[in-house]
Structure formats: structure tokens, C-alpha cells
Design a protein around this motif. Sequence first.
Motif, PDB file in Angstrom:
ATOM      1  N   GLU A 240      -4.317 -19.245 -37.623  1.00 12.62           N
ATOM      2  CA  GLU A 240      -5.052 -19.412 -36.373  1.00 12.62           C
ATOM      3  C   GLU A 240      -5.939 -20.650 -36.397  1.00 12.62           C
ATOM      4  O   GLU A 240      -6.879 -20.752 -35.619  1.00 12.62           O
ATOM      5  CB  GLU A 240      -5.913 -18.165 -36.099  1.00 12.62           C
TER       6      GLU A 240
ATOM      7  N   THR B 158     -10.199 -24.011 -34.274  1.00 17.03           N
ATOM      8  CA  THR B 158     -10.044 -22.584 -34.550  1.00 17.03           C
ATOM      9  C   THR B 158     -10.168 -21.807 -33.255  1.00 17.03           C
ATOM     10  O   THR B 158     -11.055 -22.075 -32.437  1.00 17.03           O
ATOM     11  CB  THR B 158     -11.130 -22.097 -35.529  1.00 17.03           C
ATOM     12  N   ARG B 159      -9.278 -20.870 -33.060  1.00 13.27           N
ATOM     13  CA  ARG B 159      -9.353 -20.033 -31.859  1.00 13.27           C
ATOM     14  C   ARG B 159     -10.528 -19.069 -31.970  1.00 13.27           C
ATOM     15  O   ARG B 159     -10.760 -18.472 -33.011  1.00 13.27           O
ATOM     16  CB  ARG B 159      -8.054 -19.246 -31.684  1.00 13.27           C
ATOM     17  N   LYS B 160     -11.231 -18.901 -30.858  1.00 10.34           N
ATOM     18  CA  LYS B 160     -12.437 -18.074 -30.866  1.00 10.34           C
ATOM     19  C   LYS B 160     -12.149 -16.610 -31.157  1.00 10.34           C
ATOM     20  O   LYS B 160     -12.963 -15.909 -31.744  1.00 10.34           O
ATOM     21  CB  LYS B 160     -13.151 -18.199 -29.520  1.00 10.34           C
ATOM     22  N   ASP B 161     -10.971 -16.128 -30.729  1.00 13.61           N
ATOM     23  CA  ASP B 161     -10.676 -14.700 -30.886  1.00 13.61           C
ATOM     24  C   ASP B 161      -9.908 -14.399 -32.170  1.00 13.61           C
ATOM     25  O   ASP B 161      -9.373 -13.311 -32.345  1.00 13.61           O
ATOM     26  CB  ASP B 161      -9.852 -14.189 -29.697  1.00 13.61           C
ATOM     27  N   SER B 162      -9.838 -15.387 -33.102  1.00 14.05           N
ATOM     28  CA  SER B 162      -9.045 -15.163 -34.311  1.00 14.05           C
ATOM     29  C   SER B 162      -9.833 -14.358 -35.333  1.00 14.05           C
ATOM     30  O   SER B 162     -11.038 -14.522 -35.484  1.00 14.05           O
ATOM     31  CB  SER B 162      -8.656 -16.505 -34.929  1.00 14.05           C
TER      32      SER B 162
ATOM     33  N   ASP C 201       0.285 -23.123 -26.603  1.00 11.68           N
ATOM     34  CA  ASP C 201      -0.822 -22.168 -26.618  1.00 11.68           C
ATOM     35  C   ASP C 201      -2.118 -22.837 -27.044  1.00 11.68           C
ATOM     36  O   ASP C 201      -3.198 -22.526 -26.516  1.00 11.68           O
ATOM     37  CB  ASP C 201      -0.504 -21.003 -27.563  1.00 11.68           C
ATOM     38  N   TRP C 202      -2.020 -23.743 -28.006  1.00 10.37           N
ATOM     39  CA  TRP C 202      -3.210 -24.459 -28.443  1.00 10.37           C
ATOM     40  C   TRP C 202      -3.743 -25.370 -27.342  1.00 10.37           C
ATOM     41  O   TRP C 202      -4.956 -25.495 -27.154  1.00 10.37           O
ATOM     42  CB  TRP C 202      -2.903 -25.269 -29.700  1.00 10.37           C
TER      43      TRP C 202
ATOM     44  N   GLY D  64     -11.052 -21.819 -25.237  1.00  7.90           N
ATOM     45  CA  GLY D  64     -10.734 -20.752 -26.186  1.00  7.90           C
ATOM     46  C   GLY D  64     -10.601 -21.220 -27.611  1.00  7.90           C
ATOM     47  O   GLY D  64     -10.152 -20.464 -28.482  1.00  7.90           O
ATOM     48  N   ALA D  65     -10.959 -22.483 -27.886  1.00  3.55           N
ATOM     49  CA  ALA D  65     -10.881 -23.014 -29.251  1.00  3.55           C
ATOM     50  C   ALA D  65     -12.164 -23.782 -29.560  1.00  3.55           C
ATOM     51  O   ALA D  65     -12.760 -24.408 -28.668  1.00  3.55           O
ATOM     52  CB  ALA D  65      -9.676 -23.924 -29.413  1.00  3.55           C
TER      53      ALA D  65
ATOM     54  N   ALA E  47      -5.563 -23.119 -25.031  1.00  2.00           N
ATOM     55  CA  ALA E  47      -6.817 -22.620 -25.606  1.00  2.00           C
ATOM     56  C   ALA E  47      -7.913 -23.690 -25.559  1.00  2.00           C
ATOM     57  O   ALA E  47      -9.069 -23.404 -25.227  1.00  2.00           O
ATOM     58  CB  ALA E  47      -6.585 -22.168 -27.045  1.00  2.00           C
TER      59      ALA E  47
END
Length: 599
Positions: A553, A584-588, A522-523, A531-532, A526
Amino acid sequence: MHNEIIMIALVLAAAAAGGKLASRFGYPTILGELIAGILLGPPLLGLISGNEALEILGEFGVLLMMLYIGMHLQLRDLRRASMPGLMAAFGGFIVPTALGIVLMLWFDRTLLEAIFVGLAMGVTSLATKSRILVDLKILDTRIAHVLVAAALISDVAVLVAFASIIGPGTEGGISLATAGIAGIKAIGFGFVALIIGRWGLPRLSRLPGIADPDRGRALLAVIAFGLTMAWAAELAGIHAILGAFVAGLFIDTGVMTAKASREVQQRLATVSVGTLAPVFFVTAGFEVSLGVFQTDLLLLVLVIVVATVAKVVGTALFYLPTGLGWREGIVLGTGMNGRGAVEIIVAEIALAQGIIDTEVFSILVFMAIFTTATVPVLLTIGVNWLRRRGELVRAGDRTNTVIVGAGPIARTFAKLLAETTPVVLIDPNRANQRAAAKDGLRVISGSGFEEATLMEAGVDQAARLIAATPNAEANLLSVQLASELGVPEVVSLLRESDLKTFEGQLRGSGIEVIHAPESLADWEHAIATGGATVTRFRVNPEPGEENGLVAGESFPIVVVGSNDTFPLTTGVSLADTDQVIVLTRKDSPHVEPTVARPA
């Protein structure tokens, strides 16, 4: 016969148990083997004892161990010494040796005993500090290079002196004449050995099937050569251990291929260091007298104290002319304070020849145990002291970083580390290769666990190799091969589940670990899809400045220090001024910061 067999089995079991326990606490296995011999043997419990078979096995194991040490060190390692290594070696050898001789003569000991104790105090065990250098992650620093070079010079000098003195004809004493004769014999033997090693062996290796023989035949040929040189040394009036050691020095990649040499060393280490030499060290413990704590306690304490202080102060004083700082000299002195295999070997031989008595031998053994026990503690304190002051200097001809993998996570590591060091990536996937090239990164097509590919990537010039693929097994294969090829720092990306799966393989391996999240795929996705984000946090923030990670996250990956940028591995020590780079994930969702304080 049956009693001898069962005693061999018991001694091997004691060596294995003592060595494993010592390793668990971060000490060299020789300490555990010696203590096992003292505790379980005649000095204390009397559960095991020596016999003729054990004596033969131990002596054979020591010869093979000296052969292995010679192969492992190689003459070219002396080139790293330069002036700092020479000065540290001289100071760490001359001062303790001189003070040791004076101390023993003050206690009315014989000149020969005084010389032996003095030389033993000047010893610096190379094997003692190799593990701690890995644990402290300083193999690619100037202090590590100087420490290893100084230890090598010191060990060779002491070994030559010991082997010359304990040769045939010294039982009755020593004089300037006998010392001079011993020195001439040592030089003559060295000259003959040089001709054989630099002229004879290379020509012999050109014969068909010699340079790259099968593994079994190569090992037997190396052992035969080592024993022949040991025999020749005895004929020259020098002890056999020097002959075996010199034989190992001359068996390098000019005689056989690098791959064959590594395989022979691995097998030789298993037979000698792992099996037969421990018999010698356990039985050496049998000869120790605990009565020395009653009869010669003052001398024992003074020997330990003088050996430690003289080693640290002598190294620091002689290091001052290099202009590299007195602090670095003191830290080098603490690292050189350990004694080990060479001292115990020659002391046991001297005892057997009647040159020293049981009390002096016991003093030397306990000095080795106590001084070696100080190395991990004092060196750790010293290195952290230099690190906090920003004086831990990277050095040497190895400057590159090789990263196995060119996926999104590997490319992120490469872009961050490329700010301070040349980076090369390795990946067989064409899509990853194109993505790396698009980011302006150099990438080699191939597998990280193939020697030819690693050499093409410049692993011989690499200070660090990071295996950052999603495949844990491939990562471990890559770092293991890189370690065999001499890369000082090897790092693997592993998840918590991988740590449990490969726990036995990782223990004591020297492999550093980047703790990866379980959802590694997933990372990767992302990062590839934007997305990260990459964020920097201070370890010790200014007032009002946020410092932390988003729990669950966030993926901390790199540390930016005052002198270097390096991967954030498990257990790494952080200075207050360091910055941690985090994915860091943007949607966390935002939660309380959780960056760890300095270790």
C-alpha cells in the motif's frame, strides 16, 4: 569466393556473440569482439581465419566508425572541458606516455615501438565509459563532464599523433625530422579541413534540398564526404582514419537539421559500429600471439601495471591545481583507465605496416582488455566513495527537469523535485494543465514524444526527463526521444507487467525505471481525492524512529540526498543519510517496515 562468403558470415556471427556477451556483463562490445577473434581464430581454436574480403570490409568499417565518432562528439563538446578537463587530460596522457616510452626503451625496444606503446598507454577510450556513466546515474555530474571532456581531448591528441606517425614513409623508422614533417602535415591538413568544414559545408547546405534531405541520400552524402576527406588525408601523408574523423567533426547542425543529423548518426552507427567495424576487431584478434605470455610475460605485466597506476596518479596529480579535490582526481583517473577502439585501430595499422611486431601488438591488445576491464569496477567504487562523502557534485549548464505528464502522480513528482531544480511539465489534457497551474507549476500543452514540444519545454537545458504518465508506451517513446536529444538522465514510470512487455527494448537502453504499482489508476485517483499522503523515511533511522513502508500500500517515489533530490529508480544506491519520500494510502493497515538498505 564461396569460402570467403561463409567466412564473412562466421566472423559476423562471432562478433555478434562476443559483443552481446560483453555487453551483458557491462563491458564495451569491442572487448567481446577481440576475445572472440582470439578464442575462435588462429591464436587458439583456429575455427575462423582472415581473408582479403574481410580485410577490406574491416578497413571500410573503421573509416565509417571514425566518421561516426566525429559526428557524435562534435567540436562544441570541447567547450565543456574548461580547466578541469584539460588538466585531467594532460595528466592522464603525459604521465602514462612518458613512463611507457621509458619502460619500452629499458627493455631494449626500438624508439618507434616505445613511442607507440607510450601513446597507447596514454589513450583514454571515450566509448568505454559511456555505458558505465549511465549505469551509475552520474551523467549530469561534474565528474562525468570532466571525464568525457578529458577523454575527448586525449583521444583527439593521440589520434593526431598516431595518424601522423603511421603515415607513408615511416616504415623505415622515425627521427625528429620525420616527426616534425608529420606534425606540419597534420597541422596543414587540419587548416584545410577547417576551411572546408567552417566555410564550404555551411554554404553547400544552403542549397535547396541539402539541409534536410531524405534519409538515404543524406547518409550517402555523409559517407561520400567522409571517404573524400580520408582520401585527402592520405594525399597529405596522414592516415585516412584522421581524415574520416575530422570530416565527422564538421558535420553538425550547422550543415543539416538536428533531426536529419540524428537519423544519419543512427544509420551510420548501425552500418559501422553495429556491422562492419566489428569485423575489424574480430580479425585484429587473429593477429594476437598467446606466446607473449611465455616470451614477454614480465613486459606485459609491467605495461598493464604501469599503464593503470600512471593513468590514475597522473590524472590525480594534474587535477590538484583545479582545487576540486584529490579524491575526485583519483576517481577520474580510474574512469580514464580504459583503452579501446582508437588504440586497437592504430595498433593493427602499425602492425600491418611493419612498424611494430606481433609481440608488441599482442601486448597492446591485452593491455586494452585488462585495463578496460578495471573501469566498471574501480569507477563504481570511486563514485560510491564520493557519494557517501557528499562530494559527488552536479555540474554543467543542464539544470532543469522536464516531466512528461501532468496527472496526479506527475504533479507529485514535480512539487517534490521543484524544491531543488526548475521543473516543467508536458501534457495535452486541459484538466491536468489546469490542475498543474493551480499548484503553481509550469506546464506545456503537447505530447512528450514530439520534438517541438520537448524543445519548447527546454529539453536542451534539461539534466533529467521523467515520463510519468499511466501509458507505458508513451513513456518509453518520450524517454527515447529525450535521450536522442542529449538529455543525460531519462526516467520512465513502469509497472512490473510493463517491464516484462518491453524487456528487450529496455535492455542496454540506459533508461532508468521508477517501479510503479500495477494499480496505477487507483493511485492517481487516491492522490487526486486526497486519499494518499506523502511521508518521509530515513534510510538509517535514529534509535526509536520508525523506518519503513506499508507493504503493498506504499509507493516510494523520490530520494532526498545531501546534495540532490532525485527519483527513486530501480537499483539506485542509497546513502545512510538519505531520506525516501513515499506515497501511502490513508486507509492502509500498518505492517512491518520494508525500506531496503543501501544498495
